[in-house]
Enzyme design. Sequence first.
Site, PDB file in Angstrom:
ATOM      1  N   ARG A   1       0.859  -1.185   0.000  1.00 43.53           N
ATOM      2  CA  ARG A   1       0.000   0.000   0.000  1.00 43.53           C
ATOM      3  C   ARG A   1       0.897   1.238   0.000  1.00 43.53           C
ATOM      4  O   ARG A   1       2.038   1.208   0.483  1.00 43.53           O
ATOM      5  CB  ARG A   1      -0.903   0.016   1.234  1.00 43.53           C
ATOM      6  CG  ARG A   1      -1.902  -1.123   1.304  1.00 43.53           C
ATOM      7  CD  ARG A   1      -2.779  -0.977   2.543  1.00 43.53           C
ATOM      8  NE  ARG A   1      -3.801  -2.008   2.615  1.00 43.53           N
ATOM      9  CZ  ARG A   1      -3.682  -3.134   3.317  1.00 43.53           C
ATOM     10  NH1 ARG A   1      -2.573  -3.374   4.006  1.00 43.53           N
ATOM     11  NH2 ARG A   1      -4.662  -4.027   3.325  1.00 43.53           N
TER      12      ARG A   1
ATOM     13  N   LYS B   1      -3.306  -2.406   8.112  1.00 47.27           N
ATOM     14  CA  LYS B   1      -4.573  -1.924   8.647  1.00 47.27           C
ATOM     15  C   LYS B   1      -4.956  -2.687   9.905  1.00 47.27           C
ATOM     16  O   LYS B   1      -4.817  -3.900   9.981  1.00 47.27           O
ATOM     17  CB  LYS B   1      -5.675  -2.078   7.591  1.00 47.27           C
ATOM     18  CG  LYS B   1      -5.558  -1.103   6.426  1.00 47.27           C
ATOM     19  CD  LYS B   1      -6.747  -1.241   5.499  1.00 47.27           C
ATOM     20  CE  LYS B   1      -6.694  -0.218   4.382  1.00 47.27           C
ATOM     21  NZ  LYS B   1      -7.854  -0.328   3.472  1.00 47.27           N
TER      22      LYS B   1
ATOM     23  N   HIS C   1      -2.109   2.648  -6.170  1.00 43.08           N
ATOM     24  CA  HIS C   1      -3.026   1.550  -5.861  1.00 43.08           C
ATOM     25  C   HIS C   1      -3.302   0.692  -7.089  1.00 43.08           C
ATOM     26  O   HIS C   1      -3.531  -0.520  -6.968  1.00 43.08           O
ATOM     27  CB  HIS C   1      -4.334   2.097  -5.290  1.00 43.08           C
ATOM     28  CG  HIS C   1      -4.973   1.169  -4.315  1.00 43.08           C
ATOM     29  ND1 HIS C   1      -4.377   0.810  -3.120  1.00 43.08           N
ATOM     30  CD2 HIS C   1      -6.158   0.496  -4.358  1.00 43.08           C
ATOM     31  CE1 HIS C   1      -5.161  -0.034  -2.459  1.00 43.08           C
ATOM     32  NE2 HIS C   1      -6.238  -0.244  -3.199  1.00 43.08           N
TER      33      HIS C   1
ATOM     34  N   ARG D   1      -0.689  -1.842  -7.201  1.00 39.39           N
ATOM     35  CA  ARG D   1      -0.976  -2.913  -6.227  1.00 39.39           C
ATOM     36  C   ARG D   1      -1.999  -3.879  -6.821  1.00 39.39           C
ATOM     37  O   ARG D   1      -1.878  -5.096  -6.683  1.00 39.39           O
ATOM     38  CB  ARG D   1      -1.478  -2.279  -4.928  1.00 39.39           C
ATOM     39  CG  ARG D   1      -1.973  -3.271  -3.863  1.00 39.39           C
ATOM     40  CD  ARG D   1      -2.287  -2.491  -2.586  1.00 39.39           C
ATOM     41  NE  ARG D   1      -3.211  -3.171  -1.707  1.00 39.39           N
ATOM     42  CZ  ARG D   1      -2.854  -4.037  -0.764  1.00 39.39           C
ATOM     43  NH1 ARG D   1      -1.587  -4.366  -0.619  1.00 39.39           N
ATOM     44  NH2 ARG D   1      -3.768  -4.581   0.018  1.00 39.39           N
TER      45      ARG D   1
ATOM     46  N   HIS E   1      -5.274  -8.608   3.473  1.00 44.44           N
ATOM     47  CA  HIS E   1      -6.731  -8.529   3.544  1.00 44.44           C
ATOM     48  C   HIS E   1      -7.241  -9.354   4.717  1.00 44.44           C
ATOM     49  O   HIS E   1      -6.906 -10.537   4.848  1.00 44.44           O
ATOM     50  CB  HIS E   1      -7.367  -9.061   2.251  1.00 44.44           C
ATOM     51  CG  HIS E   1      -7.156  -8.183   1.068  1.00 44.44           C
ATOM     52  ND1 HIS E   1      -7.275  -8.619  -0.239  1.00 44.44           N
ATOM     53  CD2 HIS E   1      -6.822  -6.858   0.984  1.00 44.44           C
ATOM     54  CE1 HIS E   1      -7.034  -7.627  -1.067  1.00 44.44           C
ATOM     55  NE2 HIS E   1      -6.751  -6.545  -0.351  1.00 44.44           N
TER      56      HIS E   1
ATOM     57  N   TYR F   1     -10.202 -10.094  -7.344  1.00 45.45           N
ATOM     58  CA  TYR F   1      -9.233 -10.251  -8.427  1.00 45.45           C
ATOM     59  C   TYR F   1      -9.558 -11.445  -9.314  1.00 45.45           C
ATOM     60  O   TYR F   1      -9.143 -11.487 -10.467  1.00 45.45           O
ATOM     61  CB  TYR F   1      -7.819 -10.357  -7.850  1.00 45.45           C
ATOM     62  CG  TYR F   1      -7.421  -9.095  -7.134  1.00 45.45           C
ATOM     63  CD1 TYR F   1      -7.145  -7.941  -7.845  1.00 45.45           C
ATOM     64  CD2 TYR F   1      -7.380  -9.035  -5.744  1.00 45.45           C
ATOM     65  CE1 TYR F   1      -6.821  -6.758  -7.193  1.00 45.45           C
ATOM     66  CE2 TYR F   1      -7.055  -7.862  -5.094  1.00 45.45           C
ATOM     67  CZ  TYR F   1      -6.778  -6.728  -5.820  1.00 45.45           C
ATOM     68  OH  TYR F   1      -6.469  -5.571  -5.169  1.00 45.45           O
TER      69      TYR F   1
END
Length: 298
Positions: free
Chosen positions: A148, A172, A237, A240, A263, A272
Amino acid sequence: MQADRPLIDRYLEMLSVERGAARNTILAYRNDLEAASAHVRGLGGADAEGLRALVGEWAALAPSTVSRKLSALRGFYAFLEAEGVRDHNPAHSVARPGLRRPLPRILSHEEVARLFEVAEERAGGERPAHHDVRMLALLELLYGSGLRATELMSLPRTAIHPDRPFLILKGKGGRERLVPVSDRARAAAARWAAFVPGGQPWLFPSGKSHISRIRLFQMVRELGAAAGIEPSRISPHVLRHAFATHLLSGGADLRALQTMLGHADIGTTQIYTHVDSAHLVELVNRRHPLVDLKRGAA
C-alpha cells in the site's frame, strides 16, 4: 447530541483498543455518528423509524458511503446494547443498500513492462539522478510486493535487508503480515539506500518526514505518462491491483495472495478472480473463431 458524545467516545475507544481499528476508520465513524446524532436529535433515544428516515436522506450518496455509515450505526447500537444503555439495536431493521464492488483498475503486462523500461533507462548509466534511482525502487516495491502507498512511504531506512527476501509489515488494524521482496526489488532498494543520509529514519525521506501520498501519486503518474499510459489509469493503488491480478492469473494461491495483500477478509481478495474472469470474457468476445463467422454471415 451533547448526550451522545461520551457514548460515541466510548464506542470509538473500544474499536481502537479492542479491535485495532485504523485511525481513518475512527475518524470516518466519528463524523458519521456525530452527523447522524445531529440529524435525529440524539442517537440515544432514536428508534428504527427515525433511522430509516435518516438513511433515506443518504439516497444521493455512493452505496459504499451509505454502507459505511450504516455499519457505524449498527456497531454503535450493538455497543450500547452490550453496555446495557439500550435494550435492543434499532439499526438492525434498517435495510442495507445494495452494494456492488467495482472491479479494480489494472494495467496489462505490456503496460507494466513499459513502465519498467522507462524507469530502468532513467536510472541507468554511471551517474543517474537520485530521483530516478528512487523512482525505480518505488516501482519495484509497488508492483513487485504489492505494498500500500502508506506502507511504502513509511518504510524505515533499514526495513529491506539485502539477505532477507521478505518484510514484516504492520498494516490496517495493526495486523502484521509477511511480504515477499524479490531479488531485483532488494537490489533497487539497496541502490537507492546509498543516496539516503545515515541519520534519516525513513527509506524514502522528504524534509523532516517521508514522501507524501500526494507526491508518490504525482511521481507514478509522471512515469506513466512517459510510458504512454493515460494518467487517469495509473496510481500507486493501480500498481498494487496489477501485482495481485497478475500473480493470480499466473497461478498464485488465493489464500497466499490474501496474506501478501494483508486482507482481513478473503472476499476482498476474491475481487481479483472477477477481474481475470472479465478479461477472459472480453478475450472470447474478441478472439473466438465464431466472431469471424458471424461477421462473414453479415
